[in-house]
Motif scaffolding. Structure first.
Motif, PDB file in Angstrom:
ATOM      1  N   GLU A   1      -7.641   1.066   6.759  1.00 52.18           N
ATOM      2  CA  GLU A   1      -8.377  -0.162   7.089  1.00 52.18           C
ATOM      3  C   GLU A   1      -7.435  -1.242   7.604  1.00 52.18           C
ATOM      4  O   GLU A   1      -7.747  -1.933   8.573  1.00 52.18           O
ATOM      5  CB  GLU A   1      -9.150  -0.660   5.871  1.00 52.18           C
ATOM      6  CG  GLU A   1     -10.335   0.192   5.500  1.00 52.18           C
ATOM      7  CD  GLU A   1     -10.959  -0.205   4.174  1.00 52.18           C
ATOM      8  OE1 GLU A   1     -10.553  -1.225   3.576  1.00 52.18           O
ATOM      9  OE2 GLU A   1     -11.859   0.524   3.716  1.00 52.18           O
ATOM     10  N   GLU A   2      -6.288  -1.398   6.949  1.00 50.37           N
ATOM     11  CA  GLU A   2      -5.313  -2.401   7.392  1.00 50.37           C
ATOM     12  C   GLU A   2      -4.783  -2.072   8.785  1.00 50.37           C
ATOM     13  O   GLU A   2      -4.633  -2.958   9.624  1.00 50.37           O
ATOM     14  CB  GLU A   2      -4.143  -2.495   6.404  1.00 50.37           C
ATOM     15  CG  GLU A   2      -4.482  -3.214   5.140  1.00 50.37           C
ATOM     16  CD  GLU A   2      -4.685  -4.708   5.359  1.00 50.37           C
ATOM     17  OE1 GLU A   2      -4.044  -5.303   6.247  1.00 50.37           O
ATOM     18  OE2 GLU A   2      -5.486  -5.289   4.619  1.00 50.37           O
TER      19      GLU A   2
ATOM     20  N   TYR B   1       0.797  -1.224   0.000  1.00 50.49           N
ATOM     21  CA  TYR B   1       0.000   0.000   0.000  1.00 50.49           C
ATOM     22  C   TYR B   1       0.832   1.279   0.000  1.00 50.49           C
ATOM     23  O   TYR B   1       0.529   2.213  -0.728  1.00 50.49           O
ATOM     24  CB  TYR B   1      -0.937   0.021   1.196  1.00 50.49           C
ATOM     25  CG  TYR B   1      -1.930  -1.098   1.228  1.00 50.49           C
ATOM     26  CD1 TYR B   1      -2.498  -1.578   0.055  1.00 50.49           C
ATOM     27  CD2 TYR B   1      -2.305  -1.674   2.417  1.00 50.49           C
ATOM     28  CE1 TYR B   1      -3.415  -2.605   0.089  1.00 50.49           C
ATOM     29  CE2 TYR B   1      -3.235  -2.700   2.459  1.00 50.49           C
ATOM     30  CZ  TYR B   1      -3.778  -3.155   1.293  1.00 50.49           C
ATOM     31  OH  TYR B   1      -4.683  -4.164   1.321  1.00 50.49           O
TER      32      TYR B   1
ATOM     33  N   LYS C   1      -7.968   6.212  -2.433  1.00 52.01           N
ATOM     34  CA  LYS C   1      -8.343   4.808  -2.224  1.00 52.01           C
ATOM     35  C   LYS C   1      -7.216   4.056  -1.514  1.00 52.01           C
ATOM     36  O   LYS C   1      -7.466   3.249  -0.615  1.00 52.01           O
ATOM     37  CB  LYS C   1      -8.643   4.128  -3.557  1.00 52.01           C
ATOM     38  CG  LYS C   1      -9.945   4.525  -4.189  1.00 52.01           C
ATOM     39  CD  LYS C   1     -10.130   3.764  -5.487  1.00 52.01           C
ATOM     40  CE  LYS C   1     -11.318   4.278  -6.274  1.00 52.01           C
ATOM     41  NZ  LYS C   1     -11.433   3.604  -7.580  1.00 52.01           N
ATOM     42  N   THR C   2      -5.997   4.315  -1.927  1.00 45.64           N
ATOM     43  CA  THR C   2      -4.846   3.654  -1.309  1.00 45.64           C
ATOM     44  C   THR C   2      -4.724   4.053   0.156  1.00 45.64           C
ATOM     45  O   THR C   2      -4.471   3.214   1.025  1.00 45.64           O
ATOM     46  CB  THR C   2      -3.553   4.013  -2.074  1.00 45.64           C
ATOM     47  OG1 THR C   2      -3.696   3.616  -3.435  1.00 45.64           O
ATOM     48  CG2 THR C   2      -2.351   3.322  -1.473  1.00 45.64           C
TER      49      THR C   2
ATOM     50  N   ARG D   1      -7.390   2.207   2.112  1.00 49.82           N
ATOM     51  CA  ARG D   1      -7.027   0.799   2.307  1.00 49.82           C
ATOM     52  C   ARG D   1      -5.963   0.679   3.406  1.00 49.82           C
ATOM     53  O   ARG D   1      -6.013  -0.237   4.227  1.00 49.82           O
ATOM     54  CB  ARG D   1      -6.494   0.190   1.006  1.00 49.82           C
ATOM     55  CG  ARG D   1      -7.569  -0.136   0.009  1.00 49.82           C
ATOM     56  CD  ARG D   1      -7.079  -1.071  -1.085  1.00 49.82           C
ATOM     57  NE  ARG D   1      -5.741  -0.826  -1.516  1.00 49.82           N
ATOM     58  CZ  ARG D   1      -5.388  -0.293  -2.690  1.00 49.82           C
ATOM     59  NH1 ARG D   1      -6.297   0.079  -3.546  1.00 49.82           N
ATOM     60  NH2 ARG D   1      -4.117  -0.132  -3.005  1.00 49.82           N
TER      61      ARG D   1
END
Length: 85
Positions: free
Chosen positions: A66-67, A44, A59-60, A63
């Motif tokens: 979220e991780e 990422y 978006k990256t 993500r």
């Protein structure tokens, strides 16, 4: 050695039994930690750095967040159960 995961594993093995562990003792949690590390080493964050399109960059970033939230839950669960060694 250049990769953070390799360095962490070296210290974990070299200084076994001395001080706090860097990796969880539970093999499932240890695998989860390795997965997150590998994503951040080559996944990422690299995508984020090379992304020119602002929408794709967002978006990256999402993500990545979220991780990190997922990893924080796993880490908190490990410490709540006392599985620190």
């Amino acid at each position: 050695m250049f990769e953070s995961n390799n360095i962490a594993e070296y210290f974990e093995e070299r200084y076994a039994g001395q001080g706090a562990k860097l990796m969880p003792s539970d093999p499932v949690l240890r695998a989860a930690v390795r997965e997150v590390i590998s994503k951040f080493d080559v996944g990422y964050l690299y995508d984020h750095l090379r992304q020119q399109n602002l929408a794709e960059r967002e978006k990256t970033i999402n993500r990545t967040i979220e991780e990190l939230e997922w990893f924080a839950k796993i880490y908190s669960k490990q410490h709540a159960t006392g599985n620190q060694r």
